[in-house]
Design an enzyme around this catalytic site. Structure first.
Site, mmCIF file in Angstrom:
data_model
loop_
_atom_site.group_PDB
_atom_site.id
_atom_site.type_symbol
_atom_site.label_atom_id
_atom_site.label_comp_id
_atom_site.label_asym_id
_atom_site.label_seq_id
_atom_site.Cartn_x
_atom_site.Cartn_y
_atom_site.Cartn_z
ATOM 1 C CD GLU A 427 -2.539 -1.584 2.436
ATOM 2 O OE1 GLU A 427 -3.345 -2.607 2.710
ATOM 3 O OE2 GLU A 427 -2.111 -1.032 3.651
ATOM 4 C CB SER A 457 -7.208 -5.989 -0.381
ATOM 5 O OG SER A 457 -6.328 -5.655 -1.538
ATOM 6 C CD GLU A 458 -3.604 -4.761 4.692
ATOM 7 O OE1 GLU A 458 -3.047 -3.767 5.084
ATOM 8 O OE2 GLU A 458 -4.665 -4.975 4.718
ATOM 9 C CB ALA A 483 3.990 -6.084 12.608
ATOM 10 C CG ASP A 484 -0.520 -4.056 14.765
ATOM 11 O OD1 ASP A 484 -0.734 -3.931 16.029
ATOM 12 O OD2 ASP A 484 0.596 -3.346 14.721
ATOM 13 C CG HIS A 528 -1.607 1.229 13.241
ATOM 14 N ND1 HIS A 528 -3.092 1.417 13.631
ATOM 15 C CD2 HIS A 528 -1.601 1.517 12.075
ATOM 16 C CE1 HIS A 528 -3.663 1.418 12.606
ATOM 17 N NE2 HIS A 528 -2.740 1.629 11.477
#
Length: 729
Positions: A427, A457-458, A483-484, A528
């Site tokens: 992103e 949209s991970e 990382a979250d 986050h």
């Protein structure tokens, strides 16, 4: 009064229905091959259900009996270069692709089956039974069928889990300059799942040659499609994403064939993805040999209505009507298929010793060796045989002080310059002068087609990267802004990418690199700020690196990009602006896999840490002053890559261990590490292993509460004083 103007979707949505004229116009060889595939798949699955009823299939047997026309009709127009994947109910798709690969000119139902077809069916049956001669040596079983040579890239037990992977295959086809397409098969359940809908959007945005093939068999386990959506015409989802879509009777294999031909013309000419919804019906329950009516969620009348439109009967009727085959020839073809399956069973089975007449068992020599259980969780690192491995003491190049973040961008630029297979995505990485932190600075300008800014949209783009890696032609690098967000993409990271090598037999490379930052102390709050090292270390398919200096970042990223296993490269925001030693003009070395760095030698206390916490530990040791501590920077965090030699040698000197990390106690990395250290070195320890971690809660937005939730040099200094009984503790 306001005007109301009807809106029409930009993409067409069509229902295709065949007529007798279509059947009359169909090539006889097409229809006879269609019959052969339908009969072979049906007979194969009936035999699997027979074995299941005898207790010879361990685990589920999700048959697709009744649904074969959707698979056969859609796969007959494909080539071996086209790829398919599917769901847990995927025997028919897998077998249709295998048969199409082995017999591209069709299968004559009046002739004996070829040795190649016999061998492929035997290997498939062995895989479903969990046997060593299976495609994945029995690890995949019924739900994970894969044969790359045939373009069958893997069925999937997670509903919707394989859809993003197919997008990666489609991307690879297009970027490699071919006209091949990917087809991903799924059902009514996956049509409502986030990963599927995310992939609809991503495939449409990027014009990927991907067919979303929905087998609408009307039911989940027992819940009817009308109960779970207000729009049970599932192909309606396609136009909403700008995707050309078709709806077709999936019991009619010719209708499916003609529909797929139209979809292929669309995709092969670069017009983007397609959706095909085929209305089909599984004759049996979710698993096993009983009909749904036996469980009272379907009526016998409903089942009879669908069986009256059986695809084998439909094809046979037209073959007889047109005089292509008579009923005797069709009956002979079915009989030969049954004999074939009985013969394959005889290869794998034998009478049960001292059993009742007719009782059988798997031949003992067909089972995998139990010692194979962990083989292939990760690779053997043989890919590093020709790599240039250098650590800091032996580095002969010029060194200068440099910003950590500059090392991140520069080494990626160098690798992309030398290796055209590297593709990066994430992103905003193509904007803002290198993303939100400058990590991809200059890369979009230098490599415009290989730096992909993604939608938010991970799940979709992580799975797409996994599919690209499994394809073998590209090496994707994925950036997670925080990382979250791994939790958002957990299915793709852990169920798919992390398990793929082992699940499919242990030999399939999965060269994905995931970059992600740890952002504790930045005021971004609970969602986050996590340190994912502890969670990642519980997933053995991933390797984990944690650089703490610019020099190490270059060497560890190079190692990650050379590795054939998936690798997470963790970065800490506290390090981005830091300055340390880095290479001036040599960006081509790899740090050794599984080698820690001793940042400070000492004899009284071993302190183990990683990432930004390493410097906080060094600061704490200086602050205390009176304790001769040895500080080990792990650099590699996954269980297979821990440097036990360095850790053991240090403990033998100091007899005391402190593990220091910033992250929350609950997801702590140090928890498992402490357990393993005490198992290995218990006799060397003078006292229990001590740990410094953050608090139980995730960091908060409040500056005061955030500082209270994480650990830094103050907490480490306090722990050192307490462990070593330094006055002033």
């Amino acid at each position: 009064m306001p005007e109301r103007r009807p809106l029409e979707p930009a993409a067409p949505w069509t229902r295709l229905v065949t007529t007798d004229e279509d059947w009359d116009a169909a090539d006889p060889a097409l229809l006879t091959s269609m019959l052969s595939s339908l009969v072979l798949i049906r007979t194969f699955e009936e035999y699997v259900l027979q074995l299941a009823s005898e207790g010879l299939i361990h685990g589920p047997a999700h048959s697709s009996i009744g649904q074969e026309a959707g698979a056969v009709g859609s796969i007959l127009p494909l080539t071996s270069q086209d790829t398919v994947n599917g769901s847990h109910r995927g025997h028919h798709q897998f077998l249709a692709k295998v048969l199409g690969h082995l017999a591209p000119n069709g299968i004559d139902p009046t002739q004996p089956f070829s040795p190649e077809i016999r061998e492929a069916l035997l290997t498939s049956l062995a895989e479903i039974a969990g046997l060593d001669r299976g495609f994945s040596h029995g690890r995949g079983g019924s739900m994970h069928l894969k044969w790359d040579e045939a373009g069958a890239i893997g069925t999937n037990a997670i509903v919707g889990g394989g859809v993003p992977l197919a997008a990666g295959s489609a991307w690879a086809h297009r970027h490699a300059g071919t006209d091949a397409v990917a087809v991903t098969y799924f059902g009514d359940g996956a049509s409502n799942i986030g990963s599927t809908l995310e992939t609809f959007n991503l495939a449409a945005a990027w014009d990927l040659p991907l067919c979303f093939f929905i087998e609408n068999n009307q039911y989940a386990v027992s819940t009817h499609v009308n109960e779970v959506t207000a729009e049970p015409r599932l192909s309606a989802r396609g136009p909403g994403f700008g995707i050309a879509s078709w709806k077709v009777d999936g019991m009619d294999p010719l209708a499916v064939y003609l529909t797929m031909q139209e979809a292929l013309a669309h995709m092969r000419t670069g017009q983007g993805p397609t959706v095909i919804e085929a209305d089909v019906y599984r004759y049996f329950h979710q698993n096993g040999p009983f009909p749904g009516s036996a469980f009272r969620y379907r009526s016998k009348e409903e089942e009879a209505e669908w069986r009256d439109r059986d695809p084998i009967d439909q094809v046979a009727r037209h073959l007889v009507r047109r005089g292509i085959l008579d009923q005797g020839a069709i009956d002979d073809a079915i009989s030969r298929a049954k004999d074939l399956m009985a013969g394959l069973g005889a290869v794998l089975l034998e009478p049960l010793p001292d059993g009742k007449p007719g009782q059988r068992r798997i031949k003992p020599e067909e089972w995998p060796d139990p010692e194979f259980v962990d083989v292939g969780v990760r690779g053997d690192l043989s890919e590093f045989a020709g790599a240039r491995i250098v650590d800091r003491p032996d580095f002969a190049g010029q060194i200068q002080e440099m910003k950590f973040i500059d090392a991140v961008a520069e080494v990626m630029h160098r690798r992309m310059e030398l290796d055209e297979s590297i593709i990066i995505m994430g992103e905003d990485i193509h904007r803002l002068s290198g993303g939100t932190n400058g990590a991809t600075k200059g890369l979009k300008d230098a490599f415009p087609d290989r730096v992909l800014g993604t939608p938010i949209s991970e799940n979709a783009f992580t799975g797409l990267a996994g599919g690209m890696a499994l394809d073998g032609r590209f090496r994707p690098v994925v950036e997670f802004m925080y990382a979250d967000f791994m939790w958002v993409a957990a299915d793709q990271l852990f169920n798919q990418i992390g398990k793929a090598r082992h699940m499919f037999g242990g030999t399939t490379p999965v060269p994905v690199v995931l970059r992600s930052k740890v952002a504790q102390g930045t005021g971004y709050g609970s969602q986050h700020s996590m340190d994912p090292a502890g969670v990642l270390s519980t997933n053995p398919g991933w390797r984990i690196v944690a650089p703490s200096t610019p020099f190490d970042y270059v060497g560890l990223m190079n190692a990650a990009l050379a590795c054939e296993d998936p690798v997470v490269v963790l970065e800490h925001v506290d390090l981005y602006a830091s300055v340390g030693e880095g290479p001036v003009d040599d960006l081509d070395y790899c740090l050794p896999v599984g080698k820690a760095a001793v940042r400070r030698t000492g004899s009284e206390l071993t302190i183990i840490s990683y990432l930004a916490m390493t410097q906080y530990v060094l600061d704490a040791v200086e602050e205390v002053g009176s304790v001769d501590a040895e500080v080990i920077d792990l650099r590699w965090l996954d269980r297979a890559s821990i440097d036990w030699d360095t850790i053991g040698a240090s403990i033998a000197k100091t007899n005391n261990v402190l593990i220091a990390e910033q992250g929350a106690r609950g997801t702590s990395y140090g928890g498992w590490l402490a357990d393993e250290i005490q198992r290995r070195y218990f006799d060397w320890l003078d006292q229990p292993i001590q740990r410094v971690t953050g608090r139980e809660a995730s960091p908060s937005i409040s500056k005061v509460l955030e500082r209270a939730a994480i650990a830094r040099s103050e907490e480490v200094a306090s722990a050192i004083r307490e462990i070593m009984e330094v006055p002033g503790a």
